[in-house]
Each structure stands twice: as structure tokens, then as C-alpha cells.
Design a protein around this motif. Sequence first.
Motif, PDB file in Angstrom:
ATOM      1  N   ALA A  55       0.732  -1.237   0.074  1.00 50.78           N
ATOM      2  CA  ALA A  55      -0.088  -0.090   0.111  1.00 50.78           C
ATOM      3  C   ALA A  55       0.850   1.359   0.022  1.00 50.78           C
ATOM      4  O   ALA A  55       0.332   2.246  -0.366  1.00 50.78           O
ATOM      5  N   ARG A  56       2.061   1.229   0.375  1.00 50.93           N
ATOM      6  CA  ARG A  56       2.788   2.179   0.368  1.00 50.93           C
ATOM      7  C   ARG A  56       3.517   2.630  -0.762  1.00 50.93           C
ATOM      8  O   ARG A  56       4.309   3.723  -0.843  1.00 50.93           O
ATOM      9  N   GLY A  57       3.591   1.592  -1.705  1.00 48.49           N
ATOM     10  CA  GLY A  57       4.483   1.831  -3.088  1.00 48.49           C
ATOM     11  C   GLY A  57       4.825   0.618  -3.351  1.00 48.49           C
ATOM     12  O   GLY A  57       4.651  -0.305  -3.055  1.00 48.49           O
ATOM     13  N   THR A  58       5.879   0.543  -4.326  1.00 46.38           N
ATOM     14  CA  THR A  58       6.741  -0.283  -5.019  1.00 46.38           C
ATOM     15  C   THR A  58       8.224  -0.109  -4.836  1.00 46.38           C
ATOM     16  O   THR A  58       8.623   0.877  -4.862  1.00 46.38           O
ATOM     17  N   TRP A  59       8.760  -1.402  -4.502  1.00 47.21           N
ATOM     18  CA  TRP A  59      10.166  -1.425  -4.544  1.00 47.21           C
ATOM     19  C   TRP A  59      10.672  -2.204  -5.552  1.00 47.21           C
ATOM     20  O   TRP A  59      10.116  -3.423  -5.986  1.00 47.21           O
ATOM     21  N   VAL A  60      11.822  -1.983  -6.234  1.00 44.70           N
ATOM     22  CA  VAL A  60      12.408  -2.917  -7.184  1.00 44.70           C
ATOM     23  C   VAL A  60      13.780  -3.416  -6.822  1.00 44.70           C
ATOM     24  O   VAL A  60      14.371  -2.679  -6.104  1.00 44.70           O
ATOM     25  N   ALA A  61      13.901  -4.657  -6.884  1.00 48.51           N
ATOM     26  CA  ALA A  61      15.272  -5.373  -6.497  1.00 48.51           C
ATOM     27  C   ALA A  61      15.817  -5.997  -7.588  1.00 48.51           C
ATOM     28  O   ALA A  61      15.394  -7.046  -8.110  1.00 48.51           O
ATOM     29  N   PRO A  62      16.693  -5.322  -8.129  1.00 45.88           N
ATOM     30  CA  PRO A  62      17.828  -6.147  -9.082  1.00 45.88           C
ATOM     31  C   PRO A  62      18.466  -7.247  -8.515  1.00 45.88           C
ATOM     32  O   PRO A  62      18.275  -7.305  -7.191  1.00 45.88           O
ATOM     33  N   ALA A  63      19.483  -7.950  -9.224  1.00 42.86           N
ATOM     34  CA  ALA A  63      20.081  -9.098  -8.650  1.00 42.86           C
ATOM     35  C   ALA A  63      21.018  -8.777  -7.477  1.00 42.86           C
ATOM     36  O   ALA A  63      21.696  -9.702  -6.933  1.00 42.86           O
ATOM     37  N   ASN A  64      21.332  -7.595  -7.475  1.00 36.70           N
ATOM     38  CA  ASN A  64      22.302  -7.098  -6.048  1.00 36.70           C
ATOM     39  C   ASN A  64      21.299  -6.870  -4.753  1.00 36.70           C
ATOM     40  O   ASN A  64      22.139  -6.092  -4.000  1.00 36.70           O
ATOM     41  N   ARG A  65      20.195  -7.048  -4.592  1.00 36.59           N
ATOM     42  CA  ARG A  65      19.496  -6.642  -3.652  1.00 36.59           C
ATOM     43  C   ARG A  65      18.501  -7.868  -3.249  1.00 36.59           C
ATOM     44  O   ARG A  65      18.013  -8.552  -4.165  1.00 36.59           O
ATOM     45  N   VAL A  66      17.873  -7.769  -2.043  1.00 36.44           N
ATOM     46  CA  VAL A  66      16.981  -8.802  -1.643  1.00 36.44           C
ATOM     47  C   VAL A  66      15.655  -8.078  -1.038  1.00 36.44           C
ATOM     48  O   VAL A  66      16.094  -6.984  -0.193  1.00 36.44           O
ATOM     49  N   THR A  67      14.702  -8.565  -1.285  1.00 38.10           N
ATOM     50  CA  THR A  67      13.336  -7.843  -0.457  1.00 38.10           C
ATOM     51  C   THR A  67      13.081  -8.581   0.577  1.00 38.10           C
ATOM     52  O   THR A  67      13.451  -9.889   0.852  1.00 38.10           O
ATOM     53  N   TRP A  68      12.484  -7.677   1.515  1.00 36.28           N
ATOM     54  CA  TRP A  68      12.152  -8.180   2.866  1.00 36.28           C
ATOM     55  C   TRP A  68      10.762  -7.740   3.325  1.00 36.28           C
ATOM     56  O   TRP A  68      10.314  -6.305   3.138  1.00 36.28           O
ATOM     57  N   THR A  69       9.862  -8.733   3.612  1.00 38.80           N
ATOM     58  CA  THR A  69       8.587  -8.388   3.911  1.00 38.80           C
ATOM     59  C   THR A  69       8.384  -8.906   5.336  1.00 38.80           C
ATOM     60  O   THR A  69       8.190 -10.009   5.544  1.00 38.80           O
ATOM     61  N   PRO A  70       7.862  -7.923   6.354  1.00 38.50           N
ATOM     62  CA  PRO A  70       7.857  -8.618   7.450  1.00 38.50           C
ATOM     63  C   PRO A  70       6.355  -9.312   7.592  1.00 38.50           C
ATOM     64  O   PRO A  70       5.630  -9.383   6.610  1.00 38.50           O
ATOM     65  N   PRO A  71       6.030  -9.841   8.740  1.00 40.63           N
ATOM     66  CA  PRO A  71       4.705 -10.699   8.715  1.00 40.63           C
ATOM     67  C   PRO A  71       3.500  -9.724   8.950  1.00 40.63           C
ATOM     68  O   PRO A  71       3.685  -8.343   9.415  1.00 40.63           O
ATOM     69  N   GLY A  72       2.507  -9.960   8.049  1.00 35.01           N
ATOM     70  CA  GLY A  72       1.213  -9.224   8.151  1.00 35.01           C
ATOM     71  C   GLY A  72       1.004  -7.896   7.241  1.00 35.01           C
ATOM     72  O   GLY A  72       0.172  -7.417   7.374  1.00 35.01           O
ATOM     73  N   PHE A  73       1.956  -7.596   6.497  1.00 38.86           N
ATOM     74  CA  PHE A  73       1.953  -6.790   5.273  1.00 38.86           C
ATOM     75  C   PHE A  73       1.328  -7.422   3.903  1.00 38.86           C
ATOM     76  O   PHE A  73       1.792  -8.291   3.519  1.00 38.86           O
TER      77      PHE A  73
END
Length: 272
Positions: A55-73
Motif C-alpha cells: 500500500a505504501r508503493g513499489t520497491w524494485v530489487a535487481p540481482a544485487n538486492r533482496v526484498t524483505w517483507t515482515p509478517p502481516g503486510f
Amino acid sequence: MPETRQPCPAPSTPPVDMPRSGGGWLPHGFHLHTHSHVQGQLVYAAAGALATTTARGTWVAPANRVTWTPPGFDHSHRFYGRTDARLVVIPAELCDALVAHPSVFAVSPLLREALLALTDRREVRPGAHERLRAVVIDELAETPEQSLHLPEPRDDRLRAVTDLLHAEPGRTRTLTELGRTVGASERTLSRLFHTELGMSFHRWRTVLRIHHALVHLTDGRSVTDTATECGWSNPSSFIDAFTEIVGQTPGRYQAELRDGRRFSRPSGSAAR
């Protein structure tokens, strides 16, 4: 716009194509629709790229990054290029060691190897995965956030403008011209960009264009063609903007993508 954490629902049956753990190759454009988890989740593209939307927006993760999503989002994922997607679940009781909101982190060589090992190897010795997961958490706890975050507006006038920019990111139009289209003044829109999105119109559009540039580069487009298609008048200004936001040149990014595809170990089929 403050992001609200949703109450953790009882686990629902995920879509049949949704990987729960491990890794697998996903085709270009693969989309996991909006869902949430009762545990934390790391998603790493060992090759390719992914976008995570909340709901806050969009994050892009190319191959040198990792996405993190905490519980409940609530969140969704979309993958670009043929993606070697690796998913690591972080138990809820360990999530307090990491930031309490969705984000993206740089991937160090040690973190990359730990993520690949967790998603490649079967656990032969008891506790091996738990120890590797502790290494991952330690690395992330020491790594500053490097989010390619594109916030999204609530105001209808501003949303109309950002929708136009999403539809044609490479088209050059001033804020005054966009304002005439949506029925708002340049001054009003400029104020809304700062108050709702925390950045100027030009900065927001630049980040949007970098999102699209990452997709083009991941798909194998040349730096020159990507610069033109994403709205830059010449490659050098694109390279400067890309390097400032992503932290490396477009050429280095593509070289790392090629190396990642060459050396990425074949992952097993994603668990269903």
C-alpha cells in the motif's frame, strides 16, 4: 503516507503457483497477487529482477538486492526477465531483529552465498539451516536499507498525474502540462509531491524511469536504447542518474547479471 500493518490472518491456501520456500526459475512477467504471511519473507533474485508492491508503493530489487517483507503486510510480487527466485522464510519470533516495514537490502557476497545455500541444499546436519539463517539475519541487521522505493499517492489529482507517468515513463512532459490534463495547478501538484510522496516531481519521475530501466537492462536491452526509451536525452545523463540511485553503472549492473546467470547454481523446483 504511513503504511499500516494488517492483522495477521489465519494462513490461507496460497495460489498453486506460489512458492513457499526454496527456489525455482520463474518466467518473465510472473506475478504473485496480493497476499500476506504470518512469518517474515526474504525474496532474492539470483538472476533477473523483481518488484514488490505494498500500500505504501513499489520497491524494485535487481540481482544485487533482496526484498524483505515482515509478517502481516499485504504485498504482491512481479518478476522481470527469467528469474532465479530464492525464497527464505524468517520465523515470526526472529523478525524483530530486522526492520518492521517492507524494504530492500544490498546483497553482500556472504549474504548471497548464505541465501543460495539455504535454497540449494538439503539439511544434512541438524540445525544447519538454522545456523545459515542466523548468518542471513546478522548480515541484514548490519546492512543499511537500499530501497529503490517508489511511493504512491492518495490524492486523486496526484494519482491521475502518476498514472500518466506510469503509462508513458519515457515521455517528457512538464508538471504544468500534466496539471492541465488533470485539472490542477503546477503549484498544487508540486506541493502534493512533497507532502504526500516526500520528494519532488522530478525525483519521483527519475525513480520511476530507473524502475523501467532496470527491467529493460534485465531483459538485455543496450544502455543506449534503455536511456532513449526511458526518457533520457543522452546515455551519459542516464548513466549518471542510474549510478546515483542504484549505486553502480548500468554496464556494471548488466555484467553482474551475466555473471549471476553464469554462476547461479541450479535451484530445485519451487515448493508448492
